[in-house]
Design a protein around this motif. Structure first.
Motif, PDB file in Angstrom:
ATOM      1  N   LYS A 146       0.823  -1.211   0.000  1.00  0.00           N
ATOM      2  CA  LYS A 146       0.000   0.000   0.000  1.00  0.00           C
ATOM      3  C   LYS A 146       0.857   1.260   0.000  1.00  0.00           C
ATOM      4  N   THR A 169      -9.322  -8.946  -3.241  1.00  0.00           N
ATOM      5  CA  THR A 169      -8.747  -7.617  -3.041  1.00  0.00           C
ATOM      6  C   THR A 169      -8.154  -7.508  -1.632  1.00  0.00           C
ATOM      7  N   ASP A 203      -7.264  -5.995   2.153  1.00  0.00           N
ATOM      8  CA  ASP A 203      -8.143  -5.673   3.276  1.00  0.00           C
ATOM      9  C   ASP A 203      -8.584  -4.216   3.219  1.00  0.00           C
ATOM     10  N   LYS A 204      -9.830  -3.981   3.629  1.00  0.00           N
ATOM     11  CA  LYS A 204     -10.402  -2.631   3.644  1.00  0.00           C
ATOM     12  C   LYS A 204     -10.461  -2.111   5.084  1.00  0.00           C
ATOM     13  N   LYS A 259     -18.855  -5.963  -4.480  1.00  0.00           N
ATOM     14  CA  LYS A 259     -19.382  -5.074  -3.446  1.00  0.00           C
ATOM     15  C   LYS A 259     -20.885  -4.956  -3.655  1.00  0.00           C
ATOM     16  N   HIS A 288     -10.524   3.621   1.783  1.00  0.00           N
ATOM     17  CA  HIS A 288     -11.631   2.744   1.385  1.00  0.00           C
ATOM     18  C   HIS A 288     -11.896   2.925  -0.101  1.00  0.00           C
ATOM     19  N   ASP A 289     -12.021   1.834  -0.811  1.00  0.00           N
ATOM     20  CA  ASP A 289     -12.353   1.909  -2.235  1.00  0.00           C
ATOM     21  C   ASP A 289     -13.016   0.604  -2.654  1.00  0.00           C
ATOM     22  N   ASN A 290     -13.771   0.661  -3.752  1.00  0.00           N
ATOM     23  CA  ASN A 290     -14.399  -0.538  -4.303  1.00  0.00           C
ATOM     24  C   ASN A 290     -14.233  -0.586  -5.815  1.00  0.00           C
TER      25      ASN A 290
END
Length: 803
Positions: A127, A264, A266-267, A637, A202-204
C-alpha cells in the motif's frame, strides 16, 4: 488483582518447566514474564504523577497538573518545551500503544509477532505506507518551525524511554518479549499515515469493475447511483456555487479494462465515520454557540484517544490527542472549538499496468515504455529468515497487485493512486487550530491539510459557526475512480486538484446550524464530480431533523442527540413490510416474534427486543436480495442499504428479487416472508443457547485490547444501545470513540467522555474507568485551567526541569 485471571490462563497453556527460559511461539518465556522483580507483577501499580522529573534540553520549567481522571494539564513557557513535555507525558501513559501502531502502519508486526503477521505486513508495504510517510517527512521539513516541534516531541518520548528499566516496561513488551526502540519524527508521520489509511483508504473500484462486467452499465447505475433520492448534504441544498470559476475535468475517450478480479486487499472498517454539529447563538439557550463531535472508530483498549490540556502564555488548548502526534485533534481553546468527521471522499484509484516483459522493469504509458522504480521491502520475521518483497512503483504509485501478490497475470498488475502518497503537512493544521482565535485563523489552518479529507466543524466566541469539507481532492471527470482504469492512457491520470477555496463549505447559514455525519457533502449543483462510494443516509437526517425542529437548545439536548438511538432505517422499511407481507403461513412462535417487533417504536435501547429481531431479519433479507453476489471466485461489493430498501419498496418485482437457487420466481413480498421465517428460527435457536435476545445481549458490545487475543485486558458486554446508521453509532466493537460538547462562553465550558481510560496499563484503575459512564450516556466536566496554579480540580502536580 487485575493480572491474576490473565496469568492463570497463560500458565495453563504451557509447560512450566520447559517454559521457564524458552518462548512458545508468541508466548514469552514464563520465568522471565513472572519474575517478581522485572516481570508482570511490576505493572500492577499506577504511574507516578507527582515530584520532579529531569528532561534534558528543556528551556524552562514545565508544570503538569493532573486531575482526578488522570488528565494532564501541561503548562510550558514556550512551544518547544510544550511539545517535548507532551511527548514525555504521552509516552508515560501510552508508550506501547503509540509504538505498536507505528509498527502496524509500516508493516513491521512480523518483527514482534512472527510469521502470522507476514501477510498483513506485505499488504502495508504494498500500500506504500512507508513511502507515504517518507513523502510526508519531505513536506514537513520544508516547515522549519513545525519540524523542530516534531523533533522536540520525539526527544520527550525518548527521554521517557531512556528512563525505563526492564521492570518498568509496559506489560505488552513483557508479554511479547521485546523492548521499545527510540521514537523518531518519522514515527509520527507513520501514525498519521495509519489514520489516513483507516479513513481515506476505502475503495471498491476493482469490485465495481467486476459488477460492471457481470451486470452491465444500466444495471450498475441503478444499483449504485451518484445521488440518492433522499439527500440532506453537509453543505445545505441550493447553496450558491457561482463563485467557482473552474469546471470539472472533461471525460476522456478511454476504455475500461473489464478484468476479472478474484480477491482484493483488506479494507478499513466500514463503520469508520463520525458525527459533528454546531449551533449559532440564535438557537442556543445562552446565546453562545455550542459545538459537538463524536468520531466513530474501533473500540479498543488502550483507547485511541488521550485527553490533555496544552498551554503556553500564547495559547491554551484542551481536548483529545492521538498518542504519537502533536497538539489537540478534536477540542477547543479560549476562542474556538473544532472537531472532525470523515468526508469519505474517493481519493484512491486503481490503474492497470502493462509490463514490457517478464523482468517487469518497463511499463507502458502514452505509447512508450517507462522505467519502473523498485522499492525493496525487507520484512524481518521473528524466528525466521527475512522476507524480501520487491515492489514496483509507477508514476501512479505502487503496483500493489502483481504476479507475486494477489495477482495471476505475468505481465500486468494494478497500481494504486492514493492521496496518502502525496506529501502533506497535516500536523501543521492541528498545531495552528490549537492557536487559532477566529474564523480566519481556522480557514488558514485548514489550507495545510491534505488527507484524510475531513468535515471540520467550527464555533467561536465571536459567534461564528462553520464547516469545511477539507482535503486535497482531485478534480475528476464524471465517473473517474468508479472502475479500474487503463494506466497507459495519460487522460486517465488525475489532471489537477480542486483549488482549496472551492472545497465545499458554509459559514453562519440562515438555518442556525452546521452538521455532518459522513453523508454526501453537496447536492448535484456543486460543479465538481463527487463519487458516491457509500455516503451515510440515516444519521445525517436524524441529526438535521433534530436541529431544525428545535428553536432553542441546551447542553442536555446535545447529550440527548449524541445518545439518540432512533433507527430510521428500520422505521422506513418495516411499516411497508407490515402492509405487504402475507402472514397467513406464520406459526404461533413466528407470530409472537412478529408482534414483538410490531410493538417496537424503532429505538435501539438496551432492554428492547425489537432491534435484535430487526437486525437478524434485515441481514437475512439483504442476503436474499443480493444472492447474485455470493461468489468466492470474484470480488464484489453489494449495493448500499439505502438503495436496497428503495428497490424493495419501488421495484419489488425486479429480477434481482428472484432467488437464484429456486425454480420459483420470487418478488420482494416473497423475500419478506422467507427471510422472516429464517430470522424467527435463528432467534429461537439463539434464545435457547443464550437466553433473552434483548438488544444489550444480542449486540454484545465490547472494547478489545489491541492484541486481540487478550480477553483479560478487554471489556465485554458493555450495556449500550444504538447501532449501525444510528446517531449513537455502536456495533459489536465499534462506536463513538470520543464524545465532546463545548459551549463557547469566555472561557469555554466543555464536557467529554470516551470508552476507555487515560492509562495504557491494564493494571491501572484508570485503564477503562470511563467505559461505564460512556455507555450510560454520562459526561465528565473538562477542567479547563487558565493557569498552572493549583485549584480544587488538581489532585497531583509533577514538575519537569532540565538538568
Amino acid at each position: 488483582m487485575k493480572y491474576l485471571k490473565f496469568i492463570i490462563s497463560l500458565v495453563l497453556v504451557v509447560s512450566v518447566f520447559y517454559g521457564l527460559n524458552n518462548k512458545f511461539g508468541s508466548i514469552p518465556p514464563i520465568g522471565k514474564f513472572l519474575n517478581p522483580y522485572t516481570g508482570v507483577w511490576q505493572n500492577e501499580t499506577d504511574e507516578t504523577i507527582d515530584g520532579t522529573v529531569i528532561i534534558e534540553g528543556l528551556k524552562d520549567k514545565v508544570t503538569v497538573n493532573y486531575d482526578s481522571e488522570l488528565i494532564p494539564h501541561i503548562f510550558a513557557q514556550n512551544d518547544l518545551d510544550l511539545y517535548k513535555a507532551q511527548g514525555y507525558i504521552t509516552a508515560k501513559h501510552r508508550l506501547w500503544q503509540m509504538e505498536f501502531q507505528t509498527y502496524a502502519s509500516e508493516g513491521r508486526l512480523s518483527e514482534i509477532i512472527g510469521e502470522a503477521a507476514l501477510n498483513f505486513d506485505r499488504q502495508q508495504r504494498r500500500k506504500g505506507m512507508g513511502f507515504g510517510a517518507e513523502q510526508t517527512m519531505l513536506k514537513v521539513k520544508e516547515d522549519a518551525e513545525g519540524y523542530a516541534y516534531l523533533l522536540a516531541y520525539a526527544e520527550g518520548v525518548n527521554s521517557y524511554i531512556s528512563s525505563l528499566k526492564e521492570k518498568d516496561y509496559p506489560v505488552e513488551y513483557k508479554l511479547l518479549d521485546y523492548e521499545p526502540e527510540p521514537w523518531t519524527a518519522k514515527k509520527t508521520a507513520l501514525l498519521l499515515m495509519y489514520m489516513t489509511k483507516d479513513l481515506a483508504g476505502h475503495d471498491n473500484d476493482l469490485e465495481y469493475t467486476n459488477v460492471l462486467r457481470m451486470f452491465g452499465k444500466e444495471r450498475f447505475d441503478l444499483l449504485y447511483p451518484d445521488f440518492f433520492d433522499e439527500l440532506d448534504p453537509v453543505v445545505p441544498n441550493d447553496t450558491d456555487w457561482s463563485f467557482i470559476d473552474q469546471s470539472m475535468t472533461e471525460i476522456p475517450n478511454s476504455e475500461i479494462p473489464l478484468d476479472t478480479i478474484s480477491k482484493t486487499i483488506d479494507k478499513p472498517h466500514p463503520d469508520n465515520g463520525s458525527n459533528n454539529w454546531a449551533i449559532s447563538g440564535i438557537k442556543s439557550y445562552s446565546g453562545n454557540p455550542i459545538l459537538a463531535n463524536d468520531p466513530h472508530l474501533g473500540l479498543n483498549l488502550p483507547s485511541i484517544w488521550f485527553v490533555m490540556q496544552l498551554s503556553t502564555p500564547q495559547h491554551n488548548s484542551f481536548g483529545a490527542t492521538l498518542p504519537g502526534a502533536l497538539g489537540v485533534i478534536s477540542g477547543f481553546n479560549n476562542y474556538i472549538s473544532w472537531g472532525e468527521t470523515n468526508a469519505t471522499r474517493d481519493v484512491l484509484d486503481w490503474y492497470k499496468i502493462e509490463f514490457s516483459d517478464e523482468k517487469r522493469n518497463l511499463y507502458k504509458y502514452n505509447g512508450q515504455w517507462k522505467d519502473v522504480s523498485i522499492r525493496v521491502e525487507e520484512i524481518k520475521i521473528r524466528g525466521k529468515e527475512t522476507n524480501i518483497d520487491s515492489v514496483r512503483y509507477t508514476h501512479h504509485g505502487p503496483v500493489t497487485y502483481d504476479k507475486n501478490f494477489m495477482g495471476d497475470h505475468e505481465l500486468s498488475g494494478y497500481a494504486m493512486k492514493w492521496i496518502g502518497h502525496i506529501g502533506g503537512n497535516n500536523q501543521k493544521t492541528f498545531l495552528e487550530l490549537n492557536r487559532s482565535k477566529n474564523y480566519g485563523d481556522y480557514v488558514n489552518a485548514l489550507k495545510h491539510y491534505t488527507a484524510p479529507a475531513q468535515n471540520f466543524v467550527f464555533a467561536s466566541t465571536d459567534g461564528d459557526i462553520a464547516i469545511w469539507v477539507q482535503g486535497k481532492m482531485p478534480n475528476k471527470w464524471k465517473g473517474q475512480g468508479k472502475f479500474l482504469m487503463d494506466g497507459s492512457n495519460p487522460l486517465n491520470d488525475w489532471q489537477e486538484f480542486i483549488p482549496q477555496e472551492f472545497n465545499a463549505h458554509t459559514k453562519n447559514p440562515e438555518r442556525g446550524f452546521v452538521s455532518s455525519a459522513n453523508q454526501h457533502p453537496v447536492d448535484s449543483s456543486y460543479p465538481f464530480y463527487v463519487f458516491n462510494d457509500g455516503y451515510e443516509t440515516y444519521r445525517n437526517r436524524v441529526i438535521n431533523d433534530f436541529l431544525r425542529e428545535k428553536e432553542e437548545m441546551n447542553i442536555q439536548d446535545f447529550k440527548d442527540l449524541h445518545n439518540n438511538n432512533y433507527n430510521l432505517k428500520a422505521a422506513e422499511l418495516l411499516p411497508y413490510i407490515y402492509e405487504t407481507m402475507d402472514i397467513s403461513s406464520l406459526n404461533d412462535e413466528e407470530l409472537k416474534i412478529l408482534n414483538e417487533l410490531k410493538a417496537w417504536e424503532f429505538n435501539n435501547d438496551i432492554d428492547e427486543v425489537g432491534p435484535s429481531i430487526w437486525r437478524n431479519w434485515w441481514v437475512k433479507l439483504y442476503n436474499l436480495v443480493w444472492d447474485e453476489y455470493q461468489s468466492e471466485d470474484v470480488a464484489l461489493k453489494r449495493p448500499f442499504t439505502f438503495q436496497t430498501i428503495h428497490l424493495l419498496k419501488t421495484k419489488g418485482d425486479d429480477e434481482f428479487m428472484d432467488i437464484q437457487e429456486t425454480d420459483e420466481i420470487e418478488t420482494a413480498k416473497d423475500l419478506f416472508l422467507i427471510s422472516f421465517k429464517e430470522a424467527a428460527a435463528s432467534l429461537t435457536d439463539w434464545k435457547l443457547e443464550n437466553g433473552d435476545y434483548n438488544w444489550n445481549a444480542y449486540q454484545s458490545t465490547y472494547a478489545a485490547h489491541l492484541l486481540q487475543g487478550l480477553p483479560a485486558f478487554s471489556r465485554f458486554n458493555i450495556p449500550i444501545g444504538g447501532g449501525r446508521s444510528i446517531v449513537n453509532a455502536t456495533s459489536e466493537n465499534h462506536g463513538p470513540s470520543w464524545r465532546m460538547i463545548v459551549e463557547m462562553s469566555s472561557p469555554p465550558k466543555a464536557l467529554g467522555i470516551y470508552p476507555g481510560g487515560q492509562s495504557g496499563n491494564p493494571g491501572s484503575k484508570y485503564y477503562d474507568n470511563f467505559i461505564d459512564d460512556w455507555a450510560a450516556g454520562n459526561y465528565h466536566e473538562l477542567n479547563f485551567l487558565q493557569s498552572d496554579e493549583k485549584t480544587e480540580a488538581v489532585t497531583a502536580t509533577q514538575t519537569l526541569i532540565s538538568n
